[in-house]
Design an enzyme around this catalytic site. Structure first.
Site, PDB file in Angstrom:
ATOM      1  N   HIS A  58       0.709  -1.346   0.051  1.00 36.11           N
ATOM      2  CA  HIS A  58      -0.060   0.061   0.105  1.00 36.11           C
ATOM      3  C   HIS A  58       0.887   1.291   0.109  1.00 36.11           C
ATOM      4  O   HIS A  58       0.125   2.347  -0.239  1.00 36.11           O
ATOM      5  CB  HIS A  58      -0.781  -0.107   1.189  1.00 36.11           C
ATOM      6  CG  HIS A  58      -0.348   0.516   2.522  1.00 36.11           C
ATOM      7  ND1 HIS A  58      -0.156  -0.571   3.603  1.00 36.11           N
ATOM      8  CD2 HIS A  58      -0.117   1.400   3.164  1.00 36.11           C
ATOM      9  CE1 HIS A  58       0.290   0.088   4.522  1.00 36.11           C
ATOM     10  NE2 HIS A  58       0.465   1.075   4.335  1.00 36.11           N
ATOM     11  N   ASP A  71      -0.044  -7.597   1.463  1.00 31.48           N
ATOM     12  CA  ASP A  71       0.443  -6.215   1.621  1.00 31.48           C
ATOM     13  C   ASP A  71       1.964  -6.051   1.561  1.00 31.48           C
ATOM     14  O   ASP A  71       2.383  -5.243   2.398  1.00 31.48           O
ATOM     15  CB  ASP A  71      -0.156  -5.700   2.722  1.00 31.48           C
ATOM     16  CG  ASP A  71       0.006  -3.925   2.759  1.00 31.48           C
ATOM     17  OD1 ASP A  71       0.386  -3.726   1.682  1.00 31.48           O
ATOM     18  OD2 ASP A  71      -0.397  -3.383   3.824  1.00 31.48           O
ATOM     19  N   SER A  79       4.598   2.468   7.978  1.00 31.82           N
ATOM     20  CA  SER A  79       4.305   1.410   6.974  1.00 31.82           C
ATOM     21  C   SER A  79       5.599   1.123   5.936  1.00 31.82           C
ATOM     22  O   SER A  79       6.158   1.927   5.427  1.00 31.82           O
ATOM     23  CB  SER A  79       3.302   1.697   5.840  1.00 31.82           C
ATOM     24  OG  SER A  79       1.848   1.638   6.410  1.00 31.82           O
TER      25      SER A  79
END
Length: 384
Positions: free
Chosen positions: A98, A136, A214
């Site tokens: 992402h 992910d 992230s």
């Protein structure tokens, strides 16, 4: 990342831990000396946990990832920022999918441009070699010429336990090369992926994970990557002591496929199920005390073609609706199914096209069902 959608999510939502462009005010925070001392003491019992040493050794291998050309409401050229880390001397870098994509399911698209910035100030262009929206995970590639690379080794969650001290390094709110420390709060969590299917086996931690973390590593005391920091659960939009990392074993599995083909494929059974527990089994006379009770079977999916039976009439029990009469899967190739995620975990050992034997209870009778597994679609089927 998903910068354009984070602000509008409802309270208690699970948010991707990336962050978009824009200025973030820095505020003074309380000293974590006491917490570090406690973690050091815990680490001494486990062979040593030295946050300063971890940071000095491993932070040169952690990078900031800048992506542009992302789709967002009202814009096809949004930008975002996340973290990543070097995994080989050939210039391979791991991050979250992402961080370098936008959209979900079949509508996922890569960023048009990606740059990687190192702790020493070098910033270079990166190519997205592939991404896995189910776990992910994304694999980036840079030209290593002229760079000093510090690869971080992937560890394993096999012997990981709740209470183990951990460290996270990344770029929360754009504050690059930031360290936070904590412990493993829980294991085997399920978190949302970019496809509607859950990512299973996630690590929960109270190490501060915020937007921009992230793609960064969650590290043990020896500097091994236990997982890739991916999400936070929050009611305010800020980190609140509940962060999640994609486990290293899933990362390793994903990267191996991305290196080979640029995409990740997962075996698919095509059922929705609930975990059996003693009270549920007794209420609905399921004849077994554990297993995966099939509630729905996807039309024309592998399970339907193998004649697995879904639930029918709906009844409520303990404030939840259940579809009665479905098969209970108790094992996959002899591997027992107990916990809610056990069925999905068992399928991770197989590829699309493989045939597996399921142990099933139907109306109290034992039977074995052979199923030829399909390939998991990018969009999870809608449940009826």
């Amino acid at each position: 990342m998903r910068a354009a959608t984070v602000g509008g999510l409802a309270a208690a939502a699970i948010l991707a831990a990336g962050c978009g462009g824009g200025q973030t005010k820095t505020r003074t925070v309380q000293s974590t000396t006491t917490k570090v001392e406690v973690l050091q003491q815990a680490g001494e019992r486990e062979g040593g946990f030295d946050p300063r040493g971890i940071y000095e050794r491993e932070s040169p291998g952690v990078v900031t990832v800048i992506a542009t050309g992302l789709s967002a409401p009202g814009s096809d050229n949004a930008a975002g920022l996340g973290s990543g880390f070097v995994i080989s001397g050939e210039g391979e870098i791991a991050t979250n999918a992402h961080v370098v994509t936008s959209g979900t399911g079949a509508a996922i698209r890569k960023a048009s441009t990606v740059f990687v910035r190192f702790a020493d100030g070098n910033q270079v262009a990166a190519q997205v070699k592939g991404f896995d929206p189910f776990a992910d995970i994304a694999l980036l590639k840079i030209d290593p010429d002229g760079l000093t690379l510090r690869p971080l080794p992937l560890g394993s969650t096999k012997d990981l336990h709740v209470g183990a001290p951990v460290a996270a390094i990344g770029s929360p709110f754009g504050e690059e090369q930031s360290l936070s420390v904590g412990v493993v709060s829980a294991l085997d969590r399920s978190i949302q992926s970019l496809t509607g299917f859950d990512t299973i086996g996630a690590i929960q931690t109270d190490a501060a994970i915020n937007h921009g973390n992230s793609g960064g590593p969650l590290l043990d005391g020896r500097g091994r990557v236990l997982g890739i920091n991916a999400q936070i659960q929050t009611s305010t939009g800020d980190g609140s002591g509940v962060g999640f990392a994609v486990p290293a074993d899933a990362v390793r599995r994903s990267l191996a496929q991305l290196r080979r083909t640029g995409r990740a494929r997962y075996a698919y059974l095509g059922v929705a199920s609930v975990a059996v527990y003693p009270q549920l089994a007794n209420r609905f006379d399921l004849s077994v005390q554990s297993g995966a009770w099939i509630q729905e079977v996807t039309a024309d999916g592998p399970a339907q073609r193998a004649h697995l039976k879904a639930g029918g009439d709906t009844e409520r029990f303990q404030e939840r609706a259940f579809r009665t009469g479905g098969d209970v899967v108790t094992a996959v190739q002899g591997r027992p199914v107990h916990a809610e995620s056990d069925l999905a975990k068992a399928l991770l050992d197989y590829a699309p096209g493989d045939t597996v034997t399921l142990d099933v209870r139907r109306a109290g009778q034992r039977r074995q069902v052979r199923v030829r597994l399909g390939e998991r679609p990018l969009d999870a089927p809608r449940r009826g």
